[in-house]
Motif scaffolding. Structure first.
Motif, PDB file in Angstrom:
ATOM      1  N   ARG A   1      86.650   9.702  43.210  1.00 33.38           N
ATOM      2  CA  ARG A   1      87.273  10.010  41.924  1.00 33.38           C
ATOM      3  C   ARG A   1      88.361   9.011  41.543  1.00 33.38           C
ATOM      4  N   ALA A   2      88.836   8.218  42.476  1.00 34.91           N
ATOM      5  CA  ALA A   2      89.915   7.268  42.190  1.00 34.91           C
ATOM      6  C   ALA A   2      89.488   5.870  42.631  1.00 34.91           C
ATOM      7  N   PRO A   3      88.536   5.246  41.942  1.00 30.50           N
ATOM      8  CA  PRO A   3      88.014   3.942  42.398  1.00 30.50           C
ATOM      9  C   PRO A   3      89.066   2.842  42.407  1.00 30.50           C
ATOM     10  N   PHE A   4      89.961   2.831  41.419  1.00 26.57           N
ATOM     11  CA  PHE A   4      90.969   1.758  41.383  1.00 26.57           C
ATOM     12  C   PHE A   4      91.915   1.855  42.574  1.00 26.57           C
ATOM     13  N   LEU A   5      92.475   3.029  42.814  1.00 23.90           N
ATOM     14  CA  LEU A   5      93.429   3.172  43.910  1.00 23.90           C
ATOM     15  C   LEU A   5      92.750   3.013  45.266  1.00 23.90           C
ATOM     16  N   ARG A   6      91.475   3.348  45.366  1.00 23.95           N
ATOM     17  CA  ARG A   6      90.746   3.082  46.613  1.00 23.95           C
ATOM     18  C   ARG A   6      90.593   1.586  46.843  1.00 23.95           C
ATOM     19  N   SER A   7      90.371   0.841  45.754  1.00 23.94           N
ATOM     20  CA  SER A   7      90.284  -0.621  45.911  1.00 23.94           C
ATOM     21  C   SER A   7      91.630  -1.192  46.343  1.00 23.94           C
ATOM     22  N   VAL A   8      92.714  -0.582  45.867  1.00 27.23           N
ATOM     23  CA  VAL A   8      94.057  -1.003  46.296  1.00 27.23           C
ATOM     24  C   VAL A   8      94.223  -0.758  47.795  1.00 27.23           C
ATOM     25  N   ILE A   9      93.808   0.432  48.250  1.00 22.75           N
ATOM     26  CA  ILE A   9      93.930   0.773  49.670  1.00 22.75           C
ATOM     27  C   ILE A   9      93.157  -0.213  50.539  1.00 22.75           C
ATOM     28  N   LYS A  10      91.997  -0.601  50.081  1.00 22.11           N
ATOM     29  CA  LYS A  10      91.133  -1.446  50.899  1.00 22.11           C
ATOM     30  C   LYS A  10      91.486  -2.926  50.815  1.00 22.11           C
ATOM     31  N   GLU A  11      92.119  -3.349  49.706  1.00 22.22           N
ATOM     32  CA  GLU A  11      92.284  -4.787  49.487  1.00 22.22           C
ATOM     33  C   GLU A  11      93.733  -5.277  49.497  1.00 22.22           C
ATOM     34  N   ARG A  12      94.696  -4.485  48.996  1.00 21.08           N
ATOM     35  CA  ARG A  12      96.028  -5.075  48.848  1.00 21.08           C
ATOM     36  C   ARG A  12      97.190  -4.090  49.013  1.00 21.08           C
ATOM     37  N   GLY A  13      96.983  -2.983  49.661  1.00 23.97           N
ATOM     38  CA  GLY A  13      98.087  -2.032  49.805  1.00 23.97           C
ATOM     39  C   GLY A  13      98.021  -1.220  51.073  1.00 23.97           C
ATOM     40  N   ARG A  14      98.911  -0.244  51.144  1.00 20.96           N
ATOM     41  CA  ARG A  14      98.993   0.665  52.290  1.00 20.96           C
ATOM     42  C   ARG A  14      98.821   2.089  51.792  1.00 20.96           C
ATOM     43  N   TRP A  15      98.358   2.973  52.678  1.00 19.03           N
ATOM     44  CA  TRP A  15      98.102   4.345  52.251  1.00 19.03           C
ATOM     45  C   TRP A  15      98.419   5.324  53.365  1.00 19.03           C
ATOM     46  N   GLY A  16      98.504   6.561  52.992  1.00 16.38           N
ATOM     47  CA  GLY A  16      98.737   7.634  53.953  1.00 16.38           C
ATOM     48  C   GLY A  16      98.860   8.964  53.234  1.00 16.38           C
ATOM     49  N   VAL A  17      99.289   9.954  53.966  1.00 13.79           N
ATOM     50  CA  VAL A  17      99.538  11.280  53.408  1.00 13.79           C
ATOM     51  C   VAL A  17     101.039  11.536  53.472  1.00 13.79           C
ATOM     52  N   SER A  18     101.595  11.927  52.349  1.00 16.24           N
ATOM     53  CA  SER A  18     103.006  12.309  52.293  1.00 16.24           C
ATOM     54  C   SER A  18     103.099  13.814  52.495  1.00 16.24           C
ATOM     55  N   HIS A  19     103.894  14.225  53.469  1.00 14.78           N
ATOM     56  CA  HIS A  19     103.992  15.639  53.824  1.00 14.78           C
ATOM     57  C   HIS A  19     105.224  16.248  53.173  1.00 14.78           C
ATOM     58  N   ALA A  20     104.979  17.177  52.243  1.00 16.30           N
ATOM     59  CA  ALA A  20     106.066  17.839  51.530  1.00 16.30           C
ATOM     60  C   ALA A  20     106.597  19.013  52.341  1.00 16.30           C
ATOM     61  N   ARG A  21     107.782  19.440  51.981  1.00 17.01           N
ATOM     62  CA  ARG A  21     108.416  20.558  52.675  1.00 17.01           C
ATOM     63  C   ARG A  21     108.584  21.725  51.705  1.00 17.01           C
ATOM     64  N   PRO A  22     108.213  22.930  52.111  1.00 17.29           N
ATOM     65  CA  PRO A  22     108.394  24.081  51.222  1.00 17.29           C
ATOM     66  C   PRO A  22     109.874  24.283  50.879  1.00 17.29           C
ATOM     67  N   PRO A  23     110.185  24.813  49.727  1.00 19.48           N
ATOM     68  CA  PRO A  23     109.239  25.300  48.726  1.00 19.48           C
ATOM     69  C   PRO A  23     108.555  24.141  48.001  1.00 19.48           C
ATOM     70  N   THR A  24     107.246  24.158  48.002  1.00 18.30           N
ATOM     71  CA  THR A  24     106.474  23.075  47.386  1.00 18.30           C
ATOM     72  C   THR A  24     106.390  23.305  45.877  1.00 18.30           C
ATOM     73  N   GLU A  25     107.535  23.133  45.244  1.00 20.78           N
ATOM     74  CA  GLU A  25     107.655  23.225  43.793  1.00 20.78           C
ATOM     75  C   GLU A  25     107.957  21.843  43.244  1.00 20.78           C
ATOM     76  N   SER A  26     107.878  21.710  41.931  1.00 27.32           N
ATOM     77  CA  SER A  26     107.994  20.385  41.318  1.00 27.32           C
ATOM     78  C   SER A  26     109.368  19.775  41.514  1.00 27.32           C
ATOM     79  N   ARG A  27     110.412  20.523  41.236  1.00 23.98           N
ATOM     80  CA  ARG A  27     111.750  19.947  41.357  1.00 23.98           C
ATOM     81  C   ARG A  27     112.088  19.527  42.790  1.00 23.98           C
ATOM     82  N   PRO A  28     111.931  20.407  43.800  1.00 24.06           N
ATOM     83  CA  PRO A  28     112.248  19.975  45.165  1.00 24.06           C
ATOM     84  C   PRO A  28     111.450  18.762  45.605  1.00 24.06           C
ATOM     85  N   GLY A  29     110.171  18.700  45.196  1.00 21.17           N
ATOM     86  CA  GLY A  29     109.354  17.547  45.572  1.00 21.17           C
ATOM     87  C   GLY A  29     109.857  16.262  44.954  1.00 21.17           C
ATOM     88  N   HIS A  30     110.229  16.301  43.685  1.00 24.03           N
ATOM     89  CA  HIS A  30     110.732  15.097  43.024  1.00 24.03           C
ATOM     90  C   HIS A  30     112.089  14.689  43.577  1.00 24.03           C
TER      91      HIS A  30
END
Length: 987
Positions: free
Chosen positions: A100-129
């Motif tokens: 579903r994300a061909p551009f960002l996958r090309s970034v991961i494979k060719e010119r960037g770094r990737w991973g999973v960012s682990h959020a901390r509850p409460p997983t709401e918009s303000r605390p996450g930002h």
């Protein structure tokens, strides 16, 4: 004639006794008002203690920013946050095998770094930002302002930038930019957030704003100059995935298509930046604030909410690295969801050959600061993820050292503040020689031993984070001790009050002349308590302790002063207990053990809902067997109690995530009508049975003879509107104004009708059941509509059980059978005294009250709020109105429980306030247990749940009292058939 009245009226002795009785009743009324107010204040104050123990703000001021000693690799940074984007939906392919994300996958494979960012509850918009942009986990006091305003101003990457451009949601962008002078920002109106539409156009809006900004700069020299400065941040907040996830679920085609929209926007932004600046000095960070659960909600610590994608590329970012089987990270840090570094990548993501670098969400802030060469936000607790930056060995060490110094500065500031305010300061010993370690790091850098310098810096950073935690919980033991003593004191004081006011014990003590004056010499106790309280407050003032600390200590000392002021009554009570027979002690101990056992089951049920299934299966069998031996089986009561308990037991086996089932909601309306009709029939024709006699009342001509038919009609119309509103909104993606108006009118009008119903117990309770049914049906989406009927049937079974015990009681206790003495005037003339066996009523109430919590979900979890429940009333995003509707829906089962409880107290003629105090005492047994179950280790999901459990139980004293006041409007007129009427009927 004993105490009789002569022809001339009341005798002088009786007149004096009547005056004393009246005075004591007035005194008791004032005392109980004070006791209720004290309970509310105490629980409110103690509930706030979690903000000083676990939710204490991590923000401190007065630290200087640490400027890094290396050249910034980027002039500007673009931050793209896709609100509500789950990691798995971003990385996995669709059903056709296309990603579903061909551009960002090309970034991961060719010119960037990737991973999973682990959020901390409460997983709401303000605390996450806040975690992403400011680098620390949200100050929990922000929840009191709806996660909108900043209770304490904090530093962020935007603050440190030379200029920030931001576009997106009105709930997020103003938090960081409204008070920032060097910012240019814009947000769309709240009305744009319509859950009945495809919200991906909100993401396009942010892109259009940025594109227009670049276009305007060609004609605006000042704007062009701003854009070409260094230390520039461009922030695009993309809300589409969050809104579509709430409205349509994260597995819907609309949500999944929004992932493609986000990817196209990332590509478009990249192309615009590259063509506009043409200098390759831009860093890009793409991530999300939180994920989305399968039912379209977020807030808890489930991996679907905590796991979010992270992709970084551009200036200063390292290129992809193939996975090395010999590579193992030396950092064994556990993430908030208990994942560790080097997590295996799911094969379906198609990225298992490229190194994955997971981070905690707060680590993104120091990463962005490092790429721009800026000081990290001064309150950041994030660890710089070195695997993302393309630095030389010397620059890596300087970046880690800057990150370490910034965290160490926070530690030193907190240590300084605590030492300056403490009479007996206990320092954090592992960092006693921090300056020597810093000198050693500088020496290692000077001799170019970069590896050793980096390791030493990382170790120092870890110790500094431990030191921050040490001072965050510095007062923990002291506060926990005093608050625990306060809860114990409150329960003892409540028990003493109930014994003195609602039992025969004071009369017996006076008859035996064991107490001359219960309050003799209590003034000395109050003086000693005041002196001790004053001494403690002086010590707290010297230490500059927060104002709430004074409140915690004052409440505890006040309670124990009140207890010690009753020392003569306690002494007499002890002598009375010593004279009791062994059988009484066995009965007392057995009652206490059973009560604690039931309450402990309720505590455990907060973690395991299915316990209620076993509980009601067991109660259904045992109560029915007991009634079989107590009353004839032909009465139907034992079988009804059995079946109703088993029916209710089914619901805690259902999933907490309520699946949509409109047909079931409509069918529930028919079930409610059937139950109402049967209750109406019984009210008219079951009066001949002695086991129904007290519940029914002779039918008199009512002012509103068609009231029952009107209520049945409203239930039927509401069922029809459930079907019409849902089908039309599903097909047309909107809610007709006519449907909306009709739904509001039905729900509102039906709530008033029970006030005009007959005052017989069964008549009024049936009317209440039918009156709240339309609103509950219109707010239901699935099986919870059936739960409403099941709960009502189980409550009726409870009433019938108590009525059966009342009818078969060998001793016909008359409320006027006890001689009035000076101290036996505390119970109302309509009520009898409480007995040990009456404790079953508060315990049963606690069980029903808690099944109302957990019968249709996990009330203690933020993610249990199903927002689609309100779509038949409103679809335009309005957080306060939607929250009010959700809370009202959750309150309706509680209202049924309290109405039944009030009816039972009237039926068996026990004092309602006395039972209320016993309910609060039982509730506080659970509260203090949850207070000790609160965790400060493990995942934040466990910590958050344990704190929410404590908060729920702490609030029950207020919650139950308010519901009593609300339901009293409906139940105050209930009149069970009196004992005299019962006797005449029986004869």
């Amino acid at each position: 004639m004993r105490g009789g009245n002569g022809i001339l009226g009341v005798s002088a002795k009786n007149s004096q006794e009547t005056s004393i009785i009246k005075t004591r009743k007035q005194w008791l009324k004032r005392k109980e008002k004070w006791l209720v107010v004290l309970g509310i204040i105490l629980h409110a104050v103690y509930m706030l203690s979690i903000f000083d123990i676990y939710f204490k703000t991590p923000i401190v001021h007065g630290m200087d920013p640490v400027t890094p000693r290396f050249t910034a690799p980027a002039k500007r940074l673009v931050l793209l946050i896709a609100d509500g984007l789950r990691a798995d939906k971003f990385f996995e392919p669709d059903s056709d095998g296309n990603y579903r994300a061909p551009f960002l996958r090309s970034v991961i494979k060719e010119r960037g770094r990737w991973g999973v960012s682990h959020a901390r509850p409460p997983t709401e918009s303000r605390p996450g930002h806040v975690a992403i942009i400011a680098g620390f986990y949200e100050d929990p006091s922000a929840v009191t302002k709806g996660w909108k305003a900043n209770p304490v101003e904090f530093d962020s990457v935007f603050n440190r930038s030379r200029h920030t451009f931001a576009f997106g949601s009105p709930d997020i962008v103003p938090i960081f930019c409204s008070a920032l002078p060097h910012s240019t920002w814009n947000s769309y109106p709240h009305e744009y957030e319509d859950f009945a539409t495809d919200a991906s156009f909100l993401d396009e809006w942010s892109l259009d704003q940025f594109q227009n900004l670049l276009n305007r700069s060609n004609e605006d020299a000042h704007l062009k100059q701003l854009l070409h400065q260094d230390n520039l941040v461009i922030f695009l907040h993309l809300l589409g995935c969050d809104s579509n996830g709430h409205a349509h679920r994260p597995y819907s085609s609309i949500y999944l298509n929004n992932v493609r929209v986000v990817d196209r926007i990332a590509e478009k932004v990249y192309d615009l930046i590259q063509s506009y600046f043409k200098d390759n000095l831009t860093s890009y960070v793409f991530t999300a604030d939180h994920g989305m659960s399968d039912k379209g909600s977020h807030g808890d610590g489930h991996p679907s909410n905590t796991d979010t994608p992270l992709v970084a590329w551009g200036a200063g970012v390292r290129y992809p690295v193939p996975v090395s089987h010999n590579h193992h990270s030396e950092n064994i840090v556990l993430f908030v969801d208990k994942h560790v570094h080097d997590m295996p990548t799911p094969p379906e993501w198609g990225l298992d050959g490229i190194e994955r670098l997971d981070v905690n969400q707060a680590d993104i802030a120091p990463l962005m600061s490092t790429l721009l060469g800026l000081p990290s936000p001064v309150n950041s607790v994030g660890n710089l993820p070195l695997g993302y930056v393309s630095f030389s060995e010397a620059e890596e060490v300087e970046a880690v050292l800057a990150n370490t110094r910034q965290i160490l500065n926070q530690f030193l500031r907190k240590s300084q503040l605590k030492e300056s305010n403490s009479l007996h300061f206990k320092p954090f010993k592992p960092l006693a020689n921090y300056s020597r370690v810093l000198d050693e790091i500088e020496y290692l850098i000077s001799v170019r031993d970069y590896e050793a310098a980096k390791n030493l810096s990382e170790n120092l950073r870890s110790l500094a984070l431990e030191g921050l935690h040490y001072f965050q919980t510095y007062d923990w033991l002291m506060l926990m001790t005093f608050i625990s003593l306060g809860y114990v004191g409150w329960m003892i004081y409540l028990i003493l009050h109930v014994l003195q006011s609602y039992t025969l014990l004071p009369v017996k003590l006076f008859e035996k002349e064991q107490v001359v004056n219960l309050r003799n010499n209590s003034g000395k106790v109050y003086v000693a308590g005041c002196l001790f309280m004053g001494l403690v407050c002086i010590l707290l003032l010297v230490e500059h302790s927060p104002l709430l600390y004074h409140a915690y200590f004052a409440m505890t000392i006040l309670l124990w002063t009140q207890i010690f002021s009753e020392y003569q009554f306690i002494k007499a009570l002890w002598k009375e207990m010593q004279q009791r027979e062994v059988y009484y002690f066995i009965k007392l101990i057995a009652t206490c053990i059973v009560s604690v056992f039931v309450l402990e089951i309720l505590v455990k049920s907060f973690m395991e809902r299915k316990l209620y299934t076993w509980c009601f299966l067991f109660v259904g069998v045992t109560a029915s067997i007991y009634l079989f031996y107590l009353i004839p089986w032909r009465s139907g009561v034992p079988i009804f109690v059995w079946l109703s308990c088993w029916f209710l037991s089914v619901f805690t086996l259902m999933p907490a995530e309520i699946p949509d089932n409109t047909q079931l909601v409509v069918a529930s309306g028919f079930l409610i009508i059937v139950i109402g009709g049967v209750a109406r029939y019984l009210n008219k024709h079951a009066g001949d049975s002695r086991y129904w006699l007290s519940l029914t009342r002779d039918m008199k001509k009512s002012k509103f003879p068609m009231l029952f038919q009107l209520q049945i009609l409203l239930v039927g119309i509401s069922s029809l509107m459930v079907s019409l509103s849902t089908s039309h909104r599903t097909e047309k993606q909107e809610l007709l104004v006519l449907h909306q108006v009709i739904n509001w009118l039905i729900a509102g009008f039906s709530l008033v009708l029970p006030l005009f119903s007959a005052v017989g117990l069964l008549s009024r309770l049936t009317s209440i059941f039918l009156g709240f049914a339309p609103a509950f049906l219109l707010l239901s989406i699935g099986y919870e509509a059936v739960f409403y009927s099941a709960l009502a049937l189980a409550l009726l079974a409870w009433i019938l059980f108590e009525n059966a015990i009342l009818c078969t009681s060998k001793v016909n206790r008359s409320p006027t059978s006890i001689n009035a003495t000076e101290d036996n005037i505390i119970v109302s003339h309509d009520d009898r005294h409480l007995q040990l066996s009456d404790l079953r009523i508060p315990l049963a109430f606690m069980v029903f009250f808690n099944i109302a919590f957990f019968g249709t979900g996990n009330f203690a979890s933020i993610a249990s709020f199903e927002i689609s429940s309100v779509y038949r009333f409103i679809t335009i995003f309005s957080p306060f109105l939607m929250a009010a509707l959700l809370i009202f829906k959750l309150l309706i089962p509680f209202i049924l429980v309290i109405c039944a409880f009030s009816a039972i107290t009237k039926l068996i003629q026990v004092p309602l306030l006395g039972c209320y105090f016993l309910v609060i005492c039982c509730s506080d047994v659970m509260t203090i247990h949850f207070f000790f179950l609160v965790q400060n280790t493990g995942s934040w999901m466990e910590i958050g749940n344990s704190i929410s459990h404590f908060g729920i139980m702490s609030a029950q004293v207020v919650f139950v009292l308010l519901l009593f006041a609300l339901t009293n409007v409906y139940t105050k007129d209930i009149q069970p058939r009196s004992r005299k009427q019962f006797t005449r009927k029986a004869l």
